[in-house]
Write a protein that holds these residues in place. Structure first.
Motif, short mmCIF file in Angstrom:
data_model
loop_
_atom_site.label_atom_id
_atom_site.label_comp_id
_atom_site.label_asym_id
_atom_site.label_seq_id
_atom_site.Cartn_x
_atom_site.Cartn_y
_atom_site.Cartn_z
N GLU A 1 54.79 47.34 38.75
CA GLU A 1 53.73 46.52 38.15
C GLU A 1 53.96 46.25 36.67
O GLU A 1 53.61 45.19 36.17
CB GLU A 1 52.37 47.18 38.36
N PRO B 1 43.26 56.86 32.08
CA PRO B 1 42.97 55.46 31.74
C PRO B 1 44.16 54.75 31.09
O PRO B 1 44.31 53.53 31.24
CB PRO B 1 41.82 55.56 30.74
N ALA C 1 46.32 52.28 33.26
CA ALA C 1 45.88 50.92 33.54
C ALA C 1 46.34 50.00 32.42
O ALA C 1 46.81 48.88 32.64
CB ALA C 1 44.36 50.87 33.68
N ARG D 1 50.11 49.24 32.52
CA ARG D 1 50.49 48.17 33.45
C ARG D 1 50.29 46.80 32.83
O ARG D 1 50.90 45.84 33.25
CB ARG D 1 49.63 48.25 34.70
N ARG D 2 49.38 46.74 31.86
CA ARG D 2 49.06 45.44 31.27
C ARG D 2 49.85 45.14 30.00
O ARG D 2 49.76 44.04 29.47
CB ARG D 2 47.57 45.40 30.90
N GLU E 1 51.61 41.80 29.26
CA GLU E 1 50.91 40.57 28.88
C GLU E 1 50.02 40.76 27.66
O GLU E 1 49.42 39.80 27.18
CB GLU E 1 50.13 40.01 30.07
N PRO F 1 37.06 49.43 37.84
CA PRO F 1 37.79 48.46 37.03
C PRO F 1 39.26 48.80 36.81
O PRO F 1 40.11 47.91 36.85
CB PRO F 1 37.03 48.48 35.70
N GLN F 2 39.59 50.08 36.64
CA GLN F 2 41.01 50.35 36.32
C GLN F 2 41.94 50.12 37.52
O GLN F 2 43.15 50.06 37.36
CB GLN F 2 41.20 51.76 35.72
N LEU G 1 41.88 47.40 39.13
CA LEU G 1 42.08 45.95 39.20
C LEU G 1 42.98 45.51 38.05
O LEU G 1 42.51 45.29 36.94
CB LEU G 1 40.73 45.24 39.12
N THR G 2 44.27 45.43 38.32
CA THR G 2 45.17 45.15 37.20
C THR G 2 45.57 43.69 37.12
O THR G 2 46.26 43.29 36.20
CB THR G 2 46.44 46.02 37.30
N VAL H 1 43.28 41.13 37.22
CA VAL H 1 42.27 40.44 36.41
C VAL H 1 42.27 41.08 35.03
O VAL H 1 42.65 42.24 34.89
CB VAL H 1 40.87 40.55 37.05
N ASN H 2 41.85 40.33 34.01
CA ASN H 2 41.94 40.94 32.68
C ASN H 2 40.63 41.61 32.27
O ASN H 2 39.61 41.52 32.97
CB ASN H 2 42.45 39.94 31.64
N GLU H 3 40.65 42.25 31.13
CA GLU H 3 39.52 43.09 30.74
C GLU H 3 38.27 42.24 30.47
O GLU H 3 37.15 42.65 30.79
CB GLU H 3 39.91 43.96 29.54
N ILE I 1 36.74 41.35 33.79
CA ILE I 1 36.06 42.50 34.37
C ILE I 1 34.70 42.69 33.71
O ILE I 1 33.68 42.87 34.38
CB ILE I 1 36.93 43.78 34.21
#
Ligand SMILES: Nc1ncnc2c1ncn2[C@@H]1O[C@H](COP(=O)(O)OP(=O)(O)O)[C@@H](O)[C@H]1O
Ligand SMILES: [Mg+2]
Lengths: 599, 459
Positions: A502, A553, A556, A559-560, A563, B440-441, B443-444, B446-448, B451
């Motif tokens: 991911e 946390p 998460a 993974r982002r 972007e 929420p965590q 769901l990667t 969709v962005n923050e 959410i």
């Protein structure tokens, strides 16, 4: 050489294959047939009769109509004005045809590929003087073709002799003489800003060279895992919808090449429109100029006549060679080589040739090999270096990689980016399968990465691939006996592999930040994720439950990262790295203390 | 029109008739044949030399007797007469009326084998069409000018879905002129009647042009039929500025007819007996959809095809998928569970979705929501697989959540009524209902921000 006019008549029309009675015509010669003057090419001779393949629809053409030989093989015009343009499979300028003839491509119309009126500022080479010996490929001077591309005007490869005169700096159109050469036979040859070259004849060079550096595409799975060298050959096979075209578009956008030639060979019209619309608005990350300033399109869409499809990739590669000869790194993308092979099959079928596998003629493999052989890094006639990197999409029927075009191609290329339907179905993009893909150039690429980015590259790459392999193995076990059978360390491997998939492998072409990843960013992401994995693995040794780690946390966010930070934000990425690893350190000291207390 | 009739037919095989000693006949010329009973048949020249002309006979060559067969070459390509009067009419594959009304009289006649659109003349299709079907709008959006086929199989409700799309398709905030071209090849009487009644009951009949070839009509006519239909569609779209939705069913019957003729001609087969040029031939049809610069109208194409033996790798769906801009795939499994529309989202795709959805088109979260649903459903299907091996009780709490998601997704998002016309807003909200079952965590995709705005736990 004065060409004698060759006139004859049509005997038989069988779709795009037409028999003409045309004494004296040569094999490979261009012909025009019928009252509309459709263009085509002689593909075989028998007595006074010639078989010609016609690039346009032969509807309403009849036996008895005239045919004429044009005295030369299919050739392209090479000179300033190519870049930024869109041409059909036989180099007719499509923009101009649209303005002249409207929405649909009319038959028998053949405007010249390059604009004859436009004036170009020619700056002659300072090192040249009259009476100097000069060879084909020598640089006469330059013309600024686009803001990005300096077009180097070279002597046509088949001319050699003594320079008589070179024009002074000034504005010239394509038909004006800018130099004169007395060739070996004593004839005076007038050189212009352009020349013609037959597409089926590879342009000469001094010698072949090894690839030395990777083509950076900005796509993590390509650059980091399956690198491609400049001057290398690559295939992108995959079933429909797996992402071949997106991979090719991404390379066309973000590769660190000087010139990009995109050949839409038997594919969708709208995909070319997509390039035409988006490229002028996108910036080349290296020069900050619009991407269209280094790009050229050749289009034979799937609904255009099939014979011109066969020609289109030769037109593309010849133009690529021309820019290579100027000392540039050229990338040529062909989407899709399967459609080219099918065009070959169709013509051979109409000629009644013996099919060998799935209807393909026996010469499929050798034609494919000869085509890919035109890629490479070379020393040019002018003693410069130039390269063509050739990336061909392959569209195997039913997604079956054992079919003839895929399997023959696989034997020719060095890098194989295999796309998988399963990954695409799960919207794991780019859907490049890390098991089936390969690159024969990892060693050479590693040298570059170690020099320019980080010494740890090869190790980290191997670690990641190793974890992905473990992941596959462990998932098989889970599917047999359930997740309970795995140890904590093994479950952390699954988590780690998910992070790699991911956080590194998946890369959205549609996300404005993620679409391009510089080599620095690529390595930082990989290194960060593997560091997190390593830290976690150490904690599991200490007895930290895998559940606690998996729910941190920070994962998460990890993974982002791809972007959240663009390629210029390496400082922020470093700051995040420190933060993330700090979280792990804290748990570490917590557990270490507990361990001491219980001990 | 040349008046001369030839009685020099020298061979008849399959749908092909050979005529000897006819000079200077154009390739592609239209042919009229009179048989011994005085009945007329139609044909087209598919190979021409001065010694011999090969004619493809649309009605077939059964019961032709070479002696008393008269052949006339019309010296024109296969054409269709066009005028606004075609709306509301029904034609056969040759463009002749089959509604017992007089033929179209018009000076405007066009060859049905149009030259290819210049790619430089196209504009990229971008306008979202709301079909009211969540699996399409939310996950595989259709845009104006797209070619998006339905891959189906025998016994699946592709006709009902196609009819629902025709009924409900609209552009948000737009009521410009809209027409339907319906092309039926080798369909059964009940299917043809189903569509006719559909169009009648939804009141669009006056805006529909139908081209119909029944299962017991000559198969060779299926080769000209889609080209007739698309020539009519081009006229409506680019001469009359209409937005045209073309529904074609069943492309499999078309391809089979092509194979029949190819075999009779002795063409070299590629896969499963289909000729190597099936790809180019299908592309000539599908690529006639799209949008053109400075033209107001558009052609959106929804071909329906049945996958022989439910096999998506069969040449017909395979080559179609390589040409069209995505595909909507129907699933027998979902259908057996009573889920309508049984859209199997994993292999379904809309390639033009990316530029037609999002902030200025549908809603800013749409691209990410779609991706997220795909990713979760893929994982959920894996989990379902695992559960079937080790038993659902053995699953972790996290995995059980995926299992529940799969069920909820199918029964609430995929399933909807045949008359249920969901707005895109409703579809996306429904998606968030399902996504909110996850923390929420998890769901990667969709962005923050999304959410924070849409996830139920963050409310
Ligand atoms: N890297 C990517 N990022 C985002 N979407 C992608 C990516 N690769 C493929 N896709 C999606 O997959 C679709 C099909 O890809 P495409 O390249 O057209 O497939 P192919 O050429 O193999 O048929 C695209 O329209 C796009 O929606
Ligand atoms: Mg593609």
């Amino acid at each position: 050489m004065k060409q004698t006019e060759k006139k004859g008549t049509i005997q038989d029309i069988n779709g795009p294959i037409v028999t003409i009675k045309l004494p004296g015509v040569q094999n490979g010669e261009q012909v025009r047939i019928g009252s509309l003057g459709l263009y085509g090419e002689v593909i075989s001779l028998e007595g006074e009769e010639a078989l010609a393949q016609i690039y346009e629809s032969t509807e309403m053409v009849r036996p008895g109509e005239p045919a004429e030989g044009l005295g030369h093989p299919l050739s392209v015009e090479l000179g300033p004005g190519l870049i930024g343009g869109i041409f059909d499979g036989v180099q007719r300028p499509l923009e101009e045809m649209f303005l002249k003839a409207g929405d649909q491509i009319p038959r028998g119309l053949s405007p010249l590929p390059l604009d004859r009126e436009k004036l170009w500022r020619f700056v002659p080479s300072e090192t040249l003087e009259p009476n100097m010996p000069i060879i084909g490929g020598a640089r006469l001077g330059v013309v600024q073709e686009t803001e990005t591309v300096e077009h180097r005007i070279i002597v046509p490869p088949d001319i050699e002799g003594e320079l008589i005169e070179l024009a002074p700096e000034g504005d010239y159109n394509l038909e004006e003489t800018i130099g004169q050469v007395r060739d070996r036979r004593g004839q005076v040859r007038h050189l212009k800003l352009y020349h013609r070259w037959p597409v089926r004849k590879p342009r000469p060079y001094q010698s072949r060279d090894n690839g030395v550096e990777p083509l950076i595409t900005g796509q993590r799975i390509l650059d980091t895992f399956f690198p491609l060298l400049k001057g290398s050959k690559c295939a992108v096979p995959g079933p429909f919808g797996a992402g071949k075209t997106v991979v090719q578009h991404q390379v066309a956008r973000w590769a660190n090449a000087d010139i990009v030639i995109y050949v839409g060979c038997g594919e969708r019209g709208n995909e070319l429109v997509d390039v035409l619309d988006s490229f002028p608005k996108l910036k080349d990350p290296y020069t900050d100029r619009p991407l269209m300033d280094r790009t050229l399109l050749i289009a034979n869409t799937s609904n255009m006549p099939v014979v011109a499809r066969e020609a289109s990739i030769y037109v593309g590669i010849t133009i690529a060679e021309y820019y290579r000869d100027q000392g540039y790194d050229v990338v040529m993308l062909a989407d899709s080589t399967s459609r080219w092979a099918e065009a070959l099959r169709e013509v051979s079928g109409r000629l009644g040739q013996m099919p060998v596998e799935e209807g393909y003629p026996a010469y499929l493999a050798s034609r494919l090999a000869a085509f890919y052989e035109r890629a490479g890094r070379v020393e040019t006639m002018d003693c410069g270096k130039g390269s063509i990197t050739l990336i061909g999409a392959v569209s195997p029927p039913g997604g079956d990689f054992s079919e003839p075009v895929t399997s023959h191609t696989k034997e020719i290329i060095q890098t194989f980016w295999a796309l998988s339907k399963e990954l695409a179905d799960a919207r794991h993009y780019p859907a490049i399968d890390w098991v089936d893909s390969f690159s024969a150039d990892v060693g050479t690429a590693a040298e570059w990465w170690h020099e320019s980015i980080d010494r740890g590259w090869e190790k980290r790459r191997a670690q990641a691939l190793g974890m992905l392999a473990r992941d596959a193995e462990l998932s098989r076990i889970v599917n047999l006996v359930g997740p309970e059978a795995l140890s904590s360390a093994q479950r952390w491997v699954l988590e780690g592999a998910t992070l790699i998939k991911e956080g590194v492998l998946q890369q959205s072409a549609l996300d404005p930040v993620d679409t391009f990843s510089s080599p620095e960013k690529q390595f930082m992401l990989l290194d960060l994720i593997l560091s997190v994995y390593d830290e976690g693995a150490a904690l599991i040794e200490l007895g930290v439950p895998v559940q606690e780690l998996a729910e941190m946390p920070v994962l998460a966010r990890l993974r982002r990262c791809k972007e959240l930070y663009d390629s210029s934000q390496t400082d922020q990425l470093k700051a995040f790295r420190n933060e993330a690893l700090k979280d792990f350190k804290e748990i570490h000291s917590e557990y270490a203390q507990r361990g001491e207390q219980t001990a | 029109m040349s008046a001369k009739e030839y009685r020099t037919a020298s061979a008849a095989r399959g749908g092909l008739l050979t005529v000897a000693d006819v000079p200077n006949i154009a390739f592609g010329d239209r042919v009229r044949i009179r048989d011994q009973q005085g009945n007329t048949r139609n044909g087209q020249v598919i190979r021409s030399s001065n010694e011999e002309v090969l004619v493809q006979v649309f009605e077939g060559t059964a019961e032709l007797d070479l002696e008393s067969t008269w052949v006339r070459f019309l010296d024109e390509p296969v054409e269709i007469a066009l005028s606004p009067e075609i709306l509301g009419r029904v034609f056969n594959g040759l463009g002749e009326p089959r509604d017992y009304r007089p033929p179209i009289v018009s000076n405007l006649r066009r060859s049905i084998s149009a030259a290819a659109f210049n790619p430089a003349a196209r504009t990229y299709p971008k306008e979202f069409i709301q079909t009211g079907v969540s699996t399409i709008d939310g996950l595989n959006s259709l845009v104006r000018g797209q070619k998006l086929p339905i891959f189906s199989a025998s016994g699946l409700p592709h006709n009902r879905l196609a009819a629902q799309i025709v009924r409900q398709a609209k552009l948000p905030d737009d009521d410009s002129r809209f027409s339907v071209v319906f092309a039926a090849m080798g369909v059964s009487y009940s299917d043809a009647r189903f569509f006719q009644e559909e169009f009648a009951s939804s009141g669009v009949l006056g805006n529909v042009v139908m081209f119909v070839n029944m299962a017991d009509d000559p198969p060779v006519e299926r080769l000209t039929l889609p080209r007739m239909a698309l020539t009519a569609a081009e006229y409506l779209a680019f001469d009359l500025d209409r937005h045209v939705l073309v529904v074609m069913t069943d492309m499999t019957h078309y391809a089979e007819a092509l194979r029949e003729v190819a075999t009779a001609k002795g063409d070299v087969p590629a896969r499963k007996g289909y000729p190597g040029y099936l790809y180019s031939d299908l592309a000539e049809i599908y690529e006639r959809s799209g949008r053109i610069k400075d033209r107001h109208g558009s052609i959106t194409l929804v071909p329906v095809l049945s996958m022989p033996s439910d096999d998506i790798t069969h040449p017909i769906p395979d080559l179609t998928g390589y040409i069209t801009e995505g595909q909507i795939v129907l699933s027998r499994e979902l259908n057996n569970q009573g889920i309508y529309p049984p859209v199997h989202i994993s292999p379904s795709l809309s390639r033009l979705m990316k530029d037609g959805i999002g902030k200025d088109f549908t809603r800013e979260d749409h691209p990410h929501v779609s991706n997220q649903l795909y990713a979760l459903y893929a994982r959920a299907l894996e989990t379902r697989n695992l559960a079937s091996i080790i038993g659902a009780d053995e699953l972790s709490a996290r995995d059980r959540r995926y299992l529940e998601f799969a069920d909820a997704f199918e029964s609430r998002f995929v399933r909807q009524g045949e008359d249920e016309d969901r707005s895109i807003e409703e579809t996306l909200n429904l998606a968030w209902d399902l996504l909110s079952a996850f923390p929420p965590q998890a769901l990667t995709r969709v962005n923050e921000t999304e959410i924070a705005k849409y996830h139920r736990q963050s409310e």
